[in-house]
Design a protein around this motif. Structure first.
Motif, short mmCIF file in Angstrom:
data_model
loop_
_atom_site.label_atom_id
_atom_site.label_comp_id
_atom_site.label_asym_id
_atom_site.label_seq_id
_atom_site.Cartn_x
_atom_site.Cartn_y
_atom_site.Cartn_z
N LEU A 1 0.81 -1.22 0.00
CA LEU A 1 0.00 0.00 0.00
C LEU A 1 0.85 1.27 0.00
O LEU A 1 0.34 2.37 -0.25
CB LEU A 1 -0.92 0.01 1.23
N ARG A 2 2.11 1.12 0.26
CA ARG A 2 3.01 2.26 0.34
C ARG A 2 3.08 3.05 -0.97
O ARG A 2 3.48 4.21 -0.99
CB ARG A 2 4.40 1.76 0.70
N ASP A 3 2.64 2.46 -2.09
CA ASP A 3 2.70 3.16 -3.38
C ASP A 3 1.69 4.29 -3.48
O ASP A 3 1.68 5.06 -4.44
CB ASP A 3 2.53 2.18 -4.54
N GLY A 4 0.79 4.40 -2.49
CA GLY A 4 -0.17 5.48 -2.46
C GLY A 4 -1.48 5.19 -3.17
O GLY A 4 -2.43 5.96 -3.06
N ASP A 5 -1.55 4.09 -3.90
CA ASP A 5 -2.77 3.72 -4.61
C ASP A 5 -3.71 2.94 -3.68
O ASP A 5 -3.29 2.45 -2.64
CB ASP A 5 -2.45 2.85 -5.82
N GLU A 6 -4.95 2.81 -4.12
CA GLU A 6 -5.89 1.92 -3.46
C GLU A 6 -5.69 0.51 -4.01
O GLU A 6 -5.43 0.34 -5.19
CB GLU A 6 -7.33 2.34 -3.76
N HIS A 7 -5.82 -0.46 -3.13
CA HIS A 7 -5.71 -1.86 -3.54
C HIS A 7 -6.88 -2.63 -2.96
O HIS A 7 -7.18 -2.50 -1.77
CB HIS A 7 -4.39 -2.47 -3.06
N CYS A 8 -7.52 -3.43 -3.79
CA CYS A 8 -8.64 -4.22 -3.29
C CYS A 8 -8.11 -5.45 -2.56
O CYS A 8 -6.97 -5.88 -2.77
CB CYS A 8 -9.61 -4.61 -4.40
N VAL A 9 -8.97 -6.01 -1.74
CA VAL A 9 -8.60 -7.21 -1.00
C VAL A 9 -8.16 -8.31 -1.95
O VAL A 9 -7.23 -9.04 -1.67
CB VAL A 9 -9.78 -7.66 -0.11
N CYS A 10 -8.82 -8.39 -3.12
CA CYS A 10 -8.46 -9.44 -4.08
C CYS A 10 -7.00 -9.32 -4.52
O CYS A 10 -6.31 -10.33 -4.65
CB CYS A 10 -9.40 -9.42 -5.28
N GLU A 11 -6.51 -8.11 -4.73
CA GLU A 11 -5.10 -7.91 -5.10
C GLU A 11 -4.18 -8.33 -3.97
O GLU A 11 -3.17 -9.01 -4.21
CB GLU A 11 -4.84 -6.43 -5.42
N THR B 1 -6.03 -16.12 2.16
CA THR B 1 -7.44 -16.28 1.86
C THR B 1 -8.16 -14.96 2.09
O THR B 1 -7.64 -14.06 2.76
CB THR B 1 -8.07 -17.35 2.76
N GLN B 2 -9.37 -14.87 1.56
CA GLN B 2 -10.14 -13.63 1.71
C GLN B 2 -10.42 -13.33 3.18
O GLN B 2 -10.23 -12.20 3.63
CB GLN B 2 -11.45 -13.75 0.91
N SER B 3 -10.82 -14.32 3.93
CA SER B 3 -11.15 -14.07 5.34
C SER B 3 -9.91 -13.68 6.14
O SER B 3 -9.96 -12.77 6.97
CB SER B 3 -11.83 -15.28 5.97
N ARG B 4 -8.79 -14.34 5.86
CA ARG B 4 -7.55 -14.02 6.57
C ARG B 4 -7.08 -12.61 6.22
O ARG B 4 -6.69 -11.84 7.10
CB ARG B 4 -6.48 -15.05 6.21
N MET B 5 -7.13 -12.26 4.93
CA MET B 5 -6.69 -10.94 4.51
C MET B 5 -7.58 -9.86 5.11
O MET B 5 -7.09 -8.82 5.58
CB MET B 5 -6.69 -10.85 2.98
N SER B 6 -8.87 -10.11 5.12
CA SER B 6 -9.80 -9.14 5.70
C SER B 6 -9.54 -8.92 7.18
O SER B 6 -9.59 -7.79 7.67
CB SER B 6 -11.25 -9.59 5.47
N ARG C 1 -15.63 0.90 0.18
CA ARG C 1 -16.34 -0.21 -0.44
C ARG C 1 -16.55 0.10 -1.91
O ARG C 1 -16.93 1.20 -2.29
CB ARG C 1 -17.68 -0.45 0.23
N ASP C 2 -16.27 -0.89 -2.76
CA ASP C 2 -16.43 -0.77 -4.21
C ASP C 2 -17.16 -2.03 -4.68
O ASP C 2 -16.52 -3.05 -4.91
CB ASP C 2 -15.07 -0.63 -4.87
N ALA C 3 -18.49 -1.94 -4.75
CA ALA C 3 -19.34 -3.09 -5.08
C ALA C 3 -19.07 -4.20 -4.07
O ALA C 3 -19.27 -4.00 -2.88
CB ALA C 3 -19.12 -3.53 -6.51
N GLN C 4 -18.57 -5.36 -4.53
CA GLN C 4 -18.35 -6.48 -3.62
C GLN C 4 -16.99 -6.43 -2.93
O GLN C 4 -16.74 -7.19 -2.01
CB GLN C 4 -18.48 -7.81 -4.38
N TRP C 5 -16.10 -5.56 -3.37
CA TRP C 5 -14.74 -5.51 -2.82
C TRP C 5 -14.57 -4.30 -1.91
O TRP C 5 -15.27 -3.32 -2.02
CB TRP C 5 -13.71 -5.45 -3.94
N VAL C 6 -13.59 -4.42 -1.06
CA VAL C 6 -13.18 -3.30 -0.22
C VAL C 6 -11.79 -2.90 -0.68
O VAL C 6 -10.92 -3.76 -0.86
CB VAL C 6 -13.19 -3.67 1.27
N ARG C 7 -11.60 -1.63 -0.91
CA ARG C 7 -10.30 -1.11 -1.33
C ARG C 7 -9.64 -0.40 -0.17
O ARG C 7 -10.29 0.35 0.55
CB ARG C 7 -10.46 -0.17 -2.51
#
Length: 96
Positions: free
Chosen positions: A21-31, A39-44, A60-66
């Motif tokens: 995340l240090r690059d300053g951009d938003e990143h979704c959980v999937c990335e 896993t999704q639950s662990r990352m969350s 929140r962006d539709a189904q993902w969180v950024r």
């Protein structure tokens, strides 16, 4: 406050997420999941710890969180974050 920050950064997956995340951009959980092999639950859960430490904010962006690094970090916390990341890089170089 600072103990929450240091505790949040002490876990390798969370520290790796902050590094991404240090690059300053938003990143979704999937990335983050794909890059860090979590896993999704662990990352969350990891991101929730970082959020509770006020290190990241989410959107929140539709189904993902950024996520992105909190742009309103205090100067002291931002300095601690930079120092932790710098020491990590120096340590990795030393053992390589």
């Amino acid at each position: 406050m600072i103990l929450n920050v240091l505790s949040a950064l002490a876990e390798p997956t969370r520290l790796a997420a902050i590094r991404l995340l240090r690059d300053g951009d938003e990143h979704c959980v999937c990335e983050l999941m794909q890059t860090l092999g979590a896993t999704q639950s662990r990352m969350s859960r990891h991101m929730q710890v970082l959020k509770q430490a006020c290190l990241v904010i989410d959107r929140r962006d539709a189904q993902w969180v950024r996520y992105r690094i909190n742009p309103d970090l205090s100067a002291g916390v931002a300095d601690v974050l930079e120092a932790v990341l710098r020491v990590e890089i120096e340590f990795e170089r030393a053992v390589a």
